[in-house]
Enzyme design. Structure first.
Site, PDB file in Angstrom:
ATOM      1  CG  ASN A  76      46.842   5.548  93.702  1.00 33.78           C
ATOM      2  OD1 ASN A  76      46.742   6.768  93.681  1.00 33.78           O
ATOM      3  ND2 ASN A  76      47.653   4.901  94.516  1.00 33.78           N
TER       4      ASN A  76
ATOM      5  CE  LYS B 281      58.268   9.859  97.220  1.00 33.46           C
ATOM      6  NZ  LYS B 281      57.065   9.257  97.772  1.00 33.46           N
TER       7      LYS B 281
ATOM      8  CG  HIS C  67      60.725   4.712  93.605  1.00 37.93           C
ATOM      9  ND1 HIS C  67      60.528   5.886  94.302  1.00 37.93           N
ATOM     10  CD2 HIS C  67      59.698   3.891  93.970  1.00 37.93           C
ATOM     11  CE1 HIS C  67      59.460   5.765  95.059  1.00 37.93           C
ATOM     12  NE2 HIS C  67      58.929   4.567  94.881  1.00 37.93           N
ATOM     13  NE  ARG C  68      54.912   5.548  91.943  1.00 40.46           N
ATOM     14  CZ  ARG C  68      55.196   5.674  93.236  1.00 40.46           C
ATOM     15  NH1 ARG C  68      55.503   6.853  93.724  1.00 40.46           N
ATOM     16  NH2 ARG C  68      55.170   4.648  94.048  1.00 40.46           N
TER      17      ARG C  68
ATOM     18  CB  THR D   7      46.226   2.473  88.807  1.00 43.87           C
ATOM     19  OG1 THR D   7      46.146   2.632  90.213  1.00 43.87           O
ATOM     20  CG2 THR D   7      46.331   3.834  88.185  1.00 43.87           C
TER      21      THR D   7
ATOM     22  CG  PHE E 108      52.577   7.379  99.769  1.00 45.10           C
ATOM     23  CD1 PHE E 108      53.181   8.121  98.773  1.00 45.10           C
ATOM     24  CD2 PHE E 108      52.507   5.989  99.608  1.00 45.10           C
ATOM     25  CE1 PHE E 108      53.707   7.512  97.643  1.00 45.10           C
ATOM     26  CE2 PHE E 108      53.032   5.374  98.470  1.00 45.10           C
ATOM     27  CZ  PHE E 108      53.635   6.140  97.487  1.00 45.10           C
TER      28      PHE E 108
ATOM     29  CE  LYS F  89      50.729   3.416  92.149  1.00 49.51           C
ATOM     30  NZ  LYS F  89      50.702   1.969  92.033  1.00 49.51           N
TER      31      LYS F  89
ATOM     32  CD  GLU G 172      44.725 -12.578  86.818  1.00 51.04           C
ATOM     33  OE1 GLU G 172      45.822 -13.143  86.688  1.00 51.04           O
ATOM     34  OE2 GLU G 172      43.696 -12.896  86.212  1.00 51.04           O
TER      35      GLU G 172
ATOM     36  CG  ASP H  57      54.443  -4.071  91.496  1.00 54.64           C
ATOM     37  OD1 ASP H  57      53.380  -3.860  92.109  1.00 54.64           O
ATOM     38  OD2 ASP H  57      55.271  -4.904  91.877  1.00 54.64           O
TER      39      ASP H  57
HETATM   40  P1  IMP Z   1      51.856  -0.854  94.404  1.00 55.17           P
HETATM   41  O1  IMP Z   1      50.768   0.187  94.309  1.00 55.17           O
HETATM   42  O2  IMP Z   1      51.385  -2.242  94.281  1.00 55.17           O
HETATM   43  O3  IMP Z   1      52.982  -0.532  93.474  1.00 55.17           O
HETATM   44  O4  IMP Z   1      52.396  -0.771  95.907  1.00 55.17           O
HETATM   45  C1  IMP Z   1      53.459   0.033  96.234  1.00 55.17           C
HETATM   46  C2  IMP Z   1      53.689   0.033  97.751  1.00 55.17           C
HETATM   47  O5  IMP Z   1      55.081   0.224  97.977  1.00 55.17           O
HETATM   48  C3  IMP Z   1      52.982   1.190  98.435  1.00 55.17           C
HETATM   49  O6  IMP Z   1      51.731   0.836  98.934  1.00 55.17           O
HETATM   50  C4  IMP Z   1      53.966   1.543  99.547  1.00 55.17           C
HETATM   51  O7  IMP Z   1      53.811   0.656 100.619  1.00 55.17           O
HETATM   52  C5  IMP Z   1      55.318   1.241  98.911  1.00 55.17           C
HETATM   53  N1  IMP Z   1      55.851   2.429  98.175  1.00 55.17           N
HETATM   54  C6  IMP Z   1      56.065   2.508  96.841  1.00 55.17           C
HETATM   55  N2  IMP Z   1      56.523   3.724  96.500  1.00 55.17           N
HETATM   56  C7  IMP Z   1      56.586   4.424  97.644  1.00 55.17           C
HETATM   57  C8  IMP Z   1      56.958   5.783  97.910  1.00 55.17           C
HETATM   58  O8  IMP Z   1      57.299   6.579  97.034  1.00 55.17           O
HETATM   59  N3  IMP Z   1      56.883   6.159  99.202  1.00 55.17           N
HETATM   60  C9  IMP Z   1      56.500   5.317 100.195  1.00 55.17           C
HETATM   61  N4  IMP Z   1      56.105   4.071 100.001  1.00 55.17           N
HETATM   62  C10 IMP Z   1      56.158   3.605  98.712  1.00 55.17           C
END
Ligand code: IMP
Length: 192
Positions: free
Chosen positions: A10, A170, A175-176, A8, A147, A13, A39, A68
């Site tokens: 990001n 949080k 989940h994370r 990533t 977010f 993260k 991908e 993900d």
């Molecule tokens: P990823 O980066 O492809 O896993 O995209 C995850 C997407 O799911 C984010 O852009 C948000 O739209 C949503 N999402 C995942 N985790 C959270 C969270 O903890 N809070 C709010 N939105 C989340």
């Protein structure tokens, strides 16, 4: 010190993984001197997480993690799910959140956040870790922390949305956070 790569760029993260992976050198796409295509064409969180991690493993042949995540809204047949980031294109989260609120009006309000972490070990073997948190879609957005969908994600034990609690509160139930803790446990236990 063992190096673990994260597929990533990001920064949020990367920081989260660095804080949890004490004793490991954590590197991300920003530390690569080449641009690689990550991908994401799976239909499940597991497929997507493995797919993203494998894109980087195939270049480096070193341990790689990727995650993900998304929100499943029961009244919307578990959508947007794996498409949470791309759902409704470039619309703001204000608009996306209102669309979800409108969708669940008069229906069951249950929803969950899902996060799957994929770890590709040195031998190229994939391991996945799933964390989930159950909640409800609030009738209106509340809070400014977090977010994405956090302002409408009501978490019953806290009696408020996840945008209305501290990062610490949080992460303790998210989940994370859950997926990350499962991954770290396995990493230590199996010396992966
Ligand atoms: P990823 O980066 O492809 O896993 O995209 C995850 C997407 O799911 C984010 O852009 C948000 O739209 C949503 N999402 C995942 N985790 C959270 C969270 O903890 N809070 C709010 N939105 C989340």
């Amino acid at each position: 010190m063992k190096t673990i790569w994260i597929a990533t760029s990001n920064a949020h993260k990367v920081e989260e993984f660095k804080e949890m992976l004490v004793g490991y050198e954590v590197k991300s796409l920003k530390d690569l001197d080449q641009k690689i295509e990550i991908e994401e064409n799976g239909t499940t969180f597991e497929e997507n997480a493995i797919c993203k991690a494998m894109s980087l493993y195939n270049v480096l042949h070193e341990p790689v993690i990727s995650d993900d995540s998304g929100i499943e809204v029961d009244a919307m047949d578990k959508k947007p799910g794996v498409y949470s980031a791309r759902w409704m294109g470039d619309q703001t989260y204000e608009v996306k959140n209102q669309a979800i609120i409108d969708n669940v009006k008069g229906k069951v309000r249950t929803a969950r956040y899902v996060c799957v972490i994929a770890y590709i070990d040195e031998q190229g073997e994939a391991h996945t870790y799933r964390g989930e948190v159950e909640g409800e879609i609030n009738s209106h957005p509340v809070g400014t922390n977090g977010f994405g969908y956090d302002p409408i994600f009501y978490y019953p034990p806290y009696q408020t949305t996840l945008a209305n609690v501290s990062d610490e509160k949080k992460n303790a139930i998210s989940h994370r956070g859950k997926a990350l803790r499962l991954f770290i446990e396995d990493l230590k236990e199996k010396e992966l």
